[in-house]
Design an enzyme around this catalytic site. Structure first.
Site, short mmCIF file in Angstrom:
data_model
loop_
_atom_site.label_atom_id
_atom_site.label_comp_id
_atom_site.label_asym_id
_atom_site.label_seq_id
_atom_site.Cartn_x
_atom_site.Cartn_y
_atom_site.Cartn_z
N ASP A 67 36.02 100.50 35.72
CA ASP A 67 35.65 99.82 37.66
C ASP A 67 35.91 98.50 37.18
O ASP A 67 37.08 97.94 36.46
CB ASP A 67 33.86 99.56 36.90
CG ASP A 67 34.18 99.22 35.78
OD1 ASP A 67 34.42 98.42 34.59
OD2 ASP A 67 32.63 98.91 35.43
N ASN A 136 20.34 96.99 32.28
CA ASN A 136 19.84 98.55 33.12
C ASN A 136 20.14 100.15 33.09
O ASN A 136 19.37 101.06 33.78
CB ASN A 136 20.01 97.99 34.46
CG ASN A 136 21.32 98.04 35.37
OD1 ASN A 136 22.30 98.51 34.58
ND2 ASN A 136 21.25 97.29 36.24
N HIS A 138 23.47 101.26 33.35
CA HIS A 138 24.73 101.57 34.39
C HIS A 138 25.31 101.98 33.15
O HIS A 138 25.83 101.08 31.57
CB HIS A 138 24.72 100.02 35.58
CG HIS A 138 25.72 99.37 34.95
ND1 HIS A 138 25.20 98.16 34.80
CD2 HIS A 138 25.98 98.71 33.19
CE1 HIS A 138 25.99 96.87 34.62
NE2 HIS A 138 26.69 97.79 33.11
N GLU A 143 24.90 101.03 39.18
CA GLU A 143 23.74 100.88 38.91
C GLU A 143 22.50 101.23 39.45
O GLU A 143 22.61 102.30 39.87
CB GLU A 143 23.69 99.44 40.00
CG GLU A 143 24.58 98.65 40.02
CD GLU A 143 24.77 97.34 38.52
OE1 GLU A 143 24.08 97.97 37.50
OE2 GLU A 143 24.31 96.45 38.34
P1 PGA Z 1 28.22 94.98 27.16
O1 PGA Z 1 28.20 95.45 28.89
O2 PGA Z 1 29.22 96.08 26.89
O3 PGA Z 1 29.06 93.71 27.64
O4 PGA Z 1 27.13 94.87 26.73
C1 PGA Z 1 27.91 97.55 28.24
C2 PGA Z 1 28.07 97.38 30.44
O5 PGA Z 1 27.73 96.67 31.09
O6 PGA Z 1 28.43 98.63 30.44
#
Ligand code: PGA
Length: 243
Positions: A67, A136, A138, A143
């Site tokens: 992304d 969450n 994702h 999302e």
């Molecule tokens: P993080 O993010 O590794 O910073 O916890 C993971 C994500 O949001 O996919």
């Protein structure tokens, strides 16, 4: 689903890097799907170390990232383009003409996404997709939603995600509110998937995503249907499951 429990973040990072190194050694011309976020940083550091020690060679590797924020320049140190160069690409011998991310500077979402789908298809498909997981559930920037979106699309970032990412920006208002992300079908088409997860704050979502019902409300839950998923996590992230 293969679940590999590790002691801590360092141990998780080393073991995840072992798996990616094995992929590169076994198929030097492989396509790696890569992720940003804080969790994979240690994995990238270990890969750089392996490269410096002469154990792995990125010269034949192609990469596609999950992304990119929309409306952010490549030079912005919060762009995922910058992140990947800073944490991995500039330290190894990957050909940067074969490192791909969605073009966050393209304002036309349809155009940006069609182009990214074309790029991914032209690689012949992802051999190993590295994933972090959001609080969450994702994966990429897919999302919580009513459906699983198949291909690259433009997302409105959720409140939780904007707040989680605020730590990297000067203020809430500076966090981009939209992003381009690979879709769930594309992620699921990867031949192998490697999820890295660390910290107690991820324990609840690990349990929900991998041991709860499969639902687009928790996008990572779809990974339960993939035939080759490895989850490497530390004790804290696995504290609510039996690893
Ligand atoms: P993080 O993010 O590794 O910073 O916890 C993971 C994500 O949001 O996919």
């Amino acid at each position: 689903m293969r679940i590999i429990g590790t002691k801590d973040y360092e141990d998780m990072s080393r073991k995840a890097a072992n798996i990616i190194s094995a992929q590169i050694i076994m198929k030097p011309g492989c396509v790696l799907g890569l992720a940003t976020g804080s969790t994979p940083i240690g994995t990238y550091q270990n890969l750089v170390k392996r490269y410096q020690e002469g154990d792995i060679d990125f010269s034949g590797v192609t990469t596609v990232n999950l992304d990119e924020y929309k409306g952010i320049t490549k030079e912005n140190d919060q762009s995922y383009y910058y992140f990947m160069n800073h944490n991995l690409f500039s330290h190894v011998n990957v050909d940067t003409n074969r490192t791909f991310l969605p073009d966050g500077t393209e304002p036309d979402a349809d155009k940006a996404c069609e182009e990214y789908n074309r790029v991914i298809e032209a690689t012949g498909g992802v051999d190993l997709q590295l994933l972090g997981i959001g609080h969450n559930g994702h994966i990429g920037f897919n999302e919580p939603a009513d459906v699983f979106k198949k291909k690259c699309h433009c997302v409105e970032l959720s409140e939780t995600t904007i707040k989680a990412n605020q730590r990297f920006f000067a203020s809430y208002d500076d966090v981009p509110k939209q992003a381009y992300t690979m879709g769930i079908l594309t992620i699921m088409q990867a031949r192998k998937i490697l999820v890295v997860v660390s910290g107690e704050d991820k324990a609840a979502i690990v349990k929900e995503a991998f041991f709860g019902p499969i639902t687009p409300k928790v996008q990572a839950s779809v990974l339960q249907l993939h035939p080759d998923v490895t989850i490497v996590g530390d004790e804290a992230a696995f504290s609510l499951i039996k690893a």
